[in-house]
Write an enzyme that holds these catalytic residues in place. Structure first.
Site, PDB file in Angstrom:
ATOM      1  CG  ASN A  56      -0.341   0.566   2.448  1.00  0.00           C
ATOM      2  OD1 ASN A  56      -0.212   1.780   2.594  1.00  0.00           O
ATOM      3  ND2 ASN A  56       0.059  -0.308   3.367  1.00  0.00           N
ATOM      4  CG  PHE A  77       0.936  10.313   7.377  1.00  0.00           C
ATOM      5  CD1 PHE A  77       0.863   8.981   7.736  1.00  0.00           C
ATOM      6  CD2 PHE A  77       2.062  11.030   7.754  1.00  0.00           C
ATOM      7  CE1 PHE A  77       1.872   8.373   8.453  1.00  0.00           C
ATOM      8  CE2 PHE A  77       3.083  10.429   8.480  1.00  0.00           C
ATOM      9  CZ  PHE A  77       2.987   9.096   8.827  1.00  0.00           C
ATOM     10  CB  SER A  91       4.777   6.357   6.946  1.00  0.00           C
ATOM     11  OG  SER A  91       4.171   6.258   5.668  1.00  0.00           O
ATOM     12  CG  ASN A 134       3.560   4.640   1.490  1.00  0.00           C
ATOM     13  OD1 ASN A 134       4.136   4.129   0.538  1.00  0.00           O
ATOM     14  ND2 ASN A 134       2.803   3.951   2.311  1.00  0.00           N
ATOM     15  CB  THR A 135       5.848  10.312   4.757  1.00  0.00           C
ATOM     16  OG1 THR A 135       4.459  10.005   4.956  1.00  0.00           O
ATOM     17  CG2 THR A 135       6.065  11.795   4.956  1.00  0.00           C
ATOM     18  CE  LYS A 171       2.855   1.403  12.461  1.00  0.00           C
ATOM     19  NZ  LYS A 171       1.496   1.626  11.901  1.00  0.00           N
ATOM     20  CG  ASN A 215       4.901   1.619   9.253  1.00  0.00           C
ATOM     21  OD1 ASN A 215       4.130   1.187   8.408  1.00  0.00           O
ATOM     22  ND2 ASN A 215       4.819   2.857   9.720  1.00  0.00           N
TER      23      ASN A 215
END
Length: 332
Positions: A2, A6, A93, A95-96, A139, A168
């Protein structure tokens, strides 16, 4: 895989949703002010109020440079923290852009320190109904070396973090993935079964580095009771699910719990906390277990009370001996 990141409607919208949730939780029906037929109705069919803990996951905006990240974290904690049962600093994350750099030593200590201070300031503005500040967790990414993990553990212990979420999603792509390369090479974080062992091993490593002093939430590939059991033995105190929930829906929670209970019975365990958590670490497990037992016993023993206003000195000594005998009997 995925790559949601955020994305949301923004902190203001989330705050409004949390406000409505907390208001519904605290709503109480005044029976005396209702007509008799409504009182009968609510007796037969009590209203279902929202329940369950709320965790708020906070992170920096995508366009915020790491040098200014602390402002985003602090602002979000101040805005949403009053409605949270626990807070999670998401610094992992995939994706950031550049977010995982915040796990490095030169960023992490100051960021955690600022977030702890912002969290502590919530004591006067809490709306979670418990009149205390929420625990603050960190996290982590699964793609950390043992040396990086050791430094993170040291920082979390020094700065007073209440828990660590491990882990994560991963940027790595195991060679044994069954999907076609067209899919496996897509951008995003990989979750679920392919990262189960990687997550469990990281829990095992971190638990030993922390010496069991900070609770760990185990995440990554939990889809059965055995998966959860393995995470607990590695050192997790709680587990979270993501991918299995996506594919099976909420019913998967009951199935995992039932399977876990069966596994505990098969292995002769009576307490998850005392008999399972950290059991992979034989030397550390038994010393921690003894400490937990002593804490439970100390919490269960009543404090002796002496009445001295009208008692003679001899009576007081007699009461002290009797109290000591009762305490000794309870310990035995």
């Amino acid at each position: 895989i995925n790559r949601y990141g955020f994305n949301s409607h923004g902190a203001v919208a989330v705050q409004q949703n949390l406000q409505h949730y907390r208001q519904a939780q605290q709503q109480a029906v005044s029976w005396s002010n209702l007509p008799w037929y409504q009182q009968v109705w609510y007796t037969l069919y009590p209203p279902i109020l929202p329940q369950g803990p709320i965790g708020v996951n906070v992170g920096k905006n995508k366009v915020t440079p790491n040098e200014e990240a602390v402002q985003d974290y602090v602002a979000t904690i101040q805005q949403l923290g009053p409605y949270a049962d626990y807070l999670v600093m998401n610094i992992s994350s995939p994706n950031t852009p550049n977010l995982r750099q915040l796990q490095q030593a030169d960023h992490l200590a100051s960021l955690i320190r600022a977030c702890v201070q912002a969290r502590n300031a919530l004591a006067t503005s809490s709306s979670n109904g418990k009149n205390k500040v929420p625990p603050l967790l960190v996290k982590l990414a699964p793609d950390l070396t043992d040396e990086e993990l050791q430094q993170i553990a040291k920082t979390c212990l020094e700065e007073g973090v209440n828990g660590i979420v491990v882990t994560n999603t991963t940027n790595q792509r195991p060679v044994d993935l069954l999907s076609s390369p067209t899919l496996t090479q897509e951008t995003g974080g990989l979750s679920g079964a392919p990262m189960k062992q990687q997550s469990t091993q990281m829990i095992r490593t971190l638990f030993r580095q922390l010496q069991g002093q900070i609770p760990i939430i185990g995440v990554g590939g939990v889809a059965s009771g055995q998966d959860a059991y393995d995470k607990f033995k590695a050192g997790a105190s709680l587990v979270q699910i993501y991918t299995s929930l996506v594919y099976e829906g909420p019913g998967v929670v009951s199935r995992i719990r039932q399977e876990l209970a069966h596994t505990l019975r098969q292995n002769g365990h009576r307490s998850l906390e005392l008999d399972v958590v950290g059991r992979d670490h034989d030397d550390l497990f038994w010393s921690l277990r003894q400490a937990k037992l002593e804490q439970q016993q100390a919490a269960a023993l009543p404090e002796p009370t002496l009445l001295v206003e009208e008692d003679s000195e001899e009576d007081i000594r007699t009461e002290e001996l009797e109290d000591s005998a009762v305490v000794a009997k309870k310990i035995q």
